[in-house]
Design a protein around this motif. Structure first.
Motif, PDB file in Angstrom:
ATOM      1  N   HIS A  50       0.867  -1.185   0.000  1.00 20.97           N
ATOM      2  CA  HIS A  50       0.000   0.000   0.000  1.00 20.97           C
ATOM      3  C   HIS A  50       0.903   1.235   0.000  1.00 20.97           C
ATOM      4  CE1 HIS A  50      -3.853  -1.977   0.377  1.00 20.97           C
ATOM      5  NE2 HIS A  50      -3.334  -2.771   1.296  1.00 20.97           N
ATOM      6  N   ILE A  51       0.437   2.276  -0.676  1.00 25.46           N
ATOM      7  CA  ILE A  51       1.276   3.471  -0.786  1.00 25.46           C
ATOM      8  C   ILE A  51       1.514   4.071   0.598  1.00 25.46           C
ATOM      9  CG2 ILE A  51       0.569   3.919  -3.149  1.00 25.46           C
ATOM     10  CD1 ILE A  51      -1.253   6.114  -2.125  1.00 25.46           C
ATOM     11  N   ASP A  52       2.731   4.562   0.787  1.00 25.38           N
ATOM     12  CA  ASP A  52       3.133   5.104   2.081  1.00 25.38           C
ATOM     13  C   ASP A  52       3.935   6.381   1.866  1.00 25.38           C
ATOM     14  OD1 ASP A  52       5.554   4.226   1.087  1.00 25.38           O
ATOM     15  OD2 ASP A  52       5.845   2.649   2.580  1.00 25.38           O
ATOM     16  N   ALA A  53       4.605   6.843   2.918  1.00 28.00           N
ATOM     17  CA  ALA A  53       5.347   8.098   2.834  1.00 28.00           C
ATOM     18  C   ALA A  53       6.484   8.015   1.824  1.00 28.00           C
ATOM     19  CB  ALA A  53       5.892   8.472   4.211  1.00 28.00           C
ATOM     20  N   ASP A  54       7.148   6.877   1.746  1.00 25.78           N
ATOM     21  CA  ASP A  54       8.249   6.728   0.788  1.00 25.78           C
ATOM     22  C   ASP A  54       7.743   6.815  -0.646  1.00 25.78           C
ATOM     23  OD1 ASP A  54      10.436   6.414   2.582  1.00 25.78           O
ATOM     24  OD2 ASP A  54       9.764   4.367   3.002  1.00 25.78           O
ATOM     25  N   TYR A  55       6.588   6.226  -0.893  1.00 23.50           N
ATOM     26  CA  TYR A  55       6.000   6.304  -2.235  1.00 23.50           C
ATOM     27  C   TYR A  55       5.556   7.736  -2.539  1.00 23.50           C
ATOM     28  CZ  TYR A  55       2.642   5.732  -6.036  1.00 23.50           C
ATOM     29  OH  TYR A  55       1.947   5.866  -7.221  1.00 23.50           O
ATOM     30  N   ALA A  56       4.818   8.324  -1.603  1.00 27.75           N
ATOM     31  CA  ALA A  56       4.256   9.654  -1.824  1.00 27.75           C
ATOM     32  C   ALA A  56       5.332  10.700  -2.085  1.00 27.75           C
ATOM     33  CB  ALA A  56       3.403  10.072  -0.628  1.00 27.75           C
ATOM     34  N   SER A  57       6.475  10.560  -1.437  1.00 27.44           N
ATOM     35  CA  SER A  57       7.571  11.501  -1.667  1.00 27.44           C
ATOM     36  C   SER A  57       8.467  11.046  -2.813  1.00 27.44           C
ATOM     37  CB  SER A  57       8.409  11.660  -0.391  1.00 27.44           C
ATOM     38  OG  SER A  57       8.935  10.410   0.031  1.00 27.44           O
ATOM     39  N   GLY A  58       8.622   9.729  -2.960  1.00 21.87           N
ATOM     40  CA  GLY A  58       9.544   9.194  -3.956  1.00 21.87           C
ATOM     41  C   GLY A  58       9.154   9.481  -5.393  1.00 21.87           C
ATOM     42  N   ILE A  59       7.857   9.464  -5.691  1.00 23.34           N
ATOM     43  CA  ILE A  59       7.445   9.684  -7.084  1.00 23.34           C
ATOM     44  C   ILE A  59       7.714  11.121  -7.529  1.00 23.34           C
ATOM     45  CG2 ILE A  59       5.728   7.827  -7.141  1.00 23.34           C
ATOM     46  CD1 ILE A  59       3.556   9.930  -6.649  1.00 23.34           C
ATOM     47  N   TYR A  60       7.925  12.025  -6.576  1.00 23.52           N
ATOM     48  CA  TYR A  60       8.227  13.420  -6.933  1.00 23.52           C
ATOM     49  C   TYR A  60       9.697  13.768  -6.687  1.00 23.52           C
ATOM     50  CZ  TYR A  60       3.160  13.754  -7.004  1.00 23.52           C
ATOM     51  OH  TYR A  60       1.833  13.538  -7.299  1.00 23.52           O
ATOM     52  N   THR A  61      10.493  12.770  -6.337  1.00 27.47           N
ATOM     53  CA  THR A  61      11.917  12.988  -6.092  1.00 27.47           C
ATOM     54  C   THR A  61      12.720  12.515  -7.302  1.00 27.47           C
ATOM     55  OG1 THR A  61      11.601  12.614  -3.711  1.00 27.47           O
ATOM     56  CG2 THR A  61      13.842  12.402  -4.562  1.00 27.47           C
ATOM     57  N   PRO A  62      13.688  13.313  -7.778  1.00 27.15           N
ATOM     58  CA  PRO A  62      14.521  12.860  -8.901  1.00 27.15           C
ATOM     59  C   PRO A  62      15.137  11.503  -8.610  1.00 27.15           C
ATOM     60  CG  PRO A  62      14.949  15.169  -8.418  1.00 27.15           C
ATOM     61  CD  PRO A  62      14.063  14.671  -7.309  1.00 27.15           C
ATOM     62  N   VAL A  63      15.253  10.678  -9.637  1.00 25.77           N
ATOM     63  CA  VAL A  63      15.733   9.303  -9.467  1.00 25.77           C
ATOM     64  C   VAL A  63      17.046   9.252  -8.694  1.00 25.77           C
ATOM     65  CG1 VAL A  63      16.534   7.239 -10.682  1.00 25.77           C
ATOM     66  CG2 VAL A  63      14.575   8.543 -11.572  1.00 25.77           C
ATOM     67  N   GLU A  64      17.975  10.147  -9.045  1.00 27.56           N
ATOM     68  CA  GLU A  64      19.302  10.099  -8.416  1.00 27.56           C
ATOM     69  C   GLU A  64      19.283  10.527  -6.948  1.00 27.56           C
ATOM     70  OE1 GLU A  64      18.711  14.116 -10.360  1.00 27.56           O
ATOM     71  OE2 GLU A  64      18.369  12.002 -10.907  1.00 27.56           O
ATOM     72  N   SER A  65      18.187  11.138  -6.508  1.00 27.93           N
ATOM     73  CA  SER A  65      18.116  11.627  -5.134  1.00 27.93           C
ATOM     74  C   SER A  65      17.235  10.759  -4.236  1.00 27.93           C
ATOM     75  CB  SER A  65      17.582  13.069  -5.122  1.00 27.93           C
ATOM     76  OG  SER A  65      18.420  13.928  -5.869  1.00 27.93           O
ATOM     77  N   ARG A  66      16.663   9.711  -4.758  1.00 30.37           N
ATOM     78  CA  ARG A  66      15.765   8.862  -3.970  1.00 30.37           C
ATOM     79  C   ARG A  66      16.541   8.011  -2.968  1.00 30.37           C
ATOM     80  NH1 ARG A  66      12.238   6.750  -9.131  1.00 30.37           N
ATOM     81  NH2 ARG A  66      10.973   8.654  -9.395  1.00 30.37           N
ATOM     82  N   SER A  67      15.925   7.810  -1.804  1.00 23.12           N
ATOM     83  CA  SER A  67      16.494   6.890  -0.817  1.00 23.12           C
ATOM     84  C   SER A  67      16.283   5.463  -1.312  1.00 23.12           C
ATOM     85  CB  SER A  67      15.792   7.065   0.534  1.00 23.12           C
ATOM     86  OG  SER A  67      14.435   6.637   0.442  1.00 23.12           O
ATOM     87  N   VAL A  68      16.908   4.521  -0.641  1.00 19.86           N
ATOM     88  CA  VAL A  68      16.744   3.113  -1.022  1.00 19.86           C
ATOM     89  C   VAL A  68      15.279   2.710  -0.920  1.00 19.86           C
ATOM     90  CG1 VAL A  68      17.315   0.747  -0.402  1.00 19.86           C
ATOM     91  CG2 VAL A  68      19.093   2.505  -0.372  1.00 19.86           C
ATOM     92  N   GLN A  69      14.622   3.139   0.151  1.00 22.21           N
ATOM     93  CA  GLN A  69      13.213   2.796   0.332  1.00 22.21           C
ATOM     94  C   GLN A  69      12.363   3.399  -0.774  1.00 22.21           C
ATOM     95  OE1 GLN A  69      15.235   4.026   2.623  1.00 22.21           O
ATOM     96  NE2 GLN A  69      15.168   2.749   4.466  1.00 22.21           N
TER      97      GLN A  69
END
Length: 205
Positions: A50-69
């Motif tokens: 289920h979508i969570d905080a990592d998803y909600a922030s990750g889809i708007y974060t540049p690929v190179e700046s995303r955390s592992v999660q």
């Protein structure tokens, strides 16, 4: 069609009417087109997160700046979106649970609804980007919701048609397996009627 995406979501395993009818429909569509392949995603045995905080922030974060999660969860979403775009036809099955779709299928919808990938916003409003696909919805229910006094309680069918239509999938057929909790005779009749419907749809494909 060269690729059929089969989405199943019932927690009832081999006893699931929606999974049985959807699988038979996918097989009939495959038989109609030699060389077509079926890609199956069983959301009950292999649920999406289920979508969570990592998803909600990750889809708007540049690929190179995303955390592992963030990379992991967005990677899951990317995979199901790619899978959807590859399909020529999509067969989606669910039992009606508390008047709506299964939570596992809702998670799939949440992962495929991606701004910039499956829909966009412009001067004329939202635009669905997943186009040119035939979609079949197989919905099983204990009661009868296609008409009569319980029709207003069916939130599964209108929700799916609205969500899919928003993404550009507007060519949708609905196969109902309803009244299966009304006794063995009603159950057998519902399954037989649904399978007959799949025969007609496969012939028309």
């Amino acid at each position: 069609m060269s690729s059929i995406l089969l989405i199943t979501s019932s927690p009832r395993g081999a006893a699931s009417h929606s999974t049985r009818v959807a699988t038979e429909l996918a097989n009939k569509l495959q038989a109609k087109t030699p060389g077509a392949k079926i890609v199956t995603r069983d959301l009950a045995s292999n649920p999406l997160p289920h979508i969570d905080a990592d998803y909600a922030s990750g889809i708007y974060t540049p690929v190179e700046s995303r955390s592992v999660q963030q990379q992991n969860v967005v990677g899951v979403s990317d995979a199901v979106v790619d899978e959807l775009f590859t399909a020529d036809a999509v067969v989606i099955s669910t039992g009606m649970i508390n008047f709506n779709i299964s939570s596992t299928l809702k998670a799939w919808i949440d992962h495929i609804a991606r701004a910039g990938r499956t829909f966009s916003y412009g001067a004329e409003g939202p635009k669905g980007l997943v186009t040119g696909k035939k979609v079949y919805l197989v919905i099983a229910s204990g009661g009868v919701y296609s008409d009569g006094p319980a029709a207003a309680f069916d939130h599964a069918t209108p929700y799916l048609k609205t969500a899919l239509g928003f993404l550009g999938m507007t060519d949708v057929e609905v196969i109902r397996i309803e009244g299966v909790a009304m006794g063995p005779e009603a159950e057998a009749k519902a399954i037989s009627s649904a399978l007959d419907h799949t025969d007609d749809l496969a012939l028309a494909a």
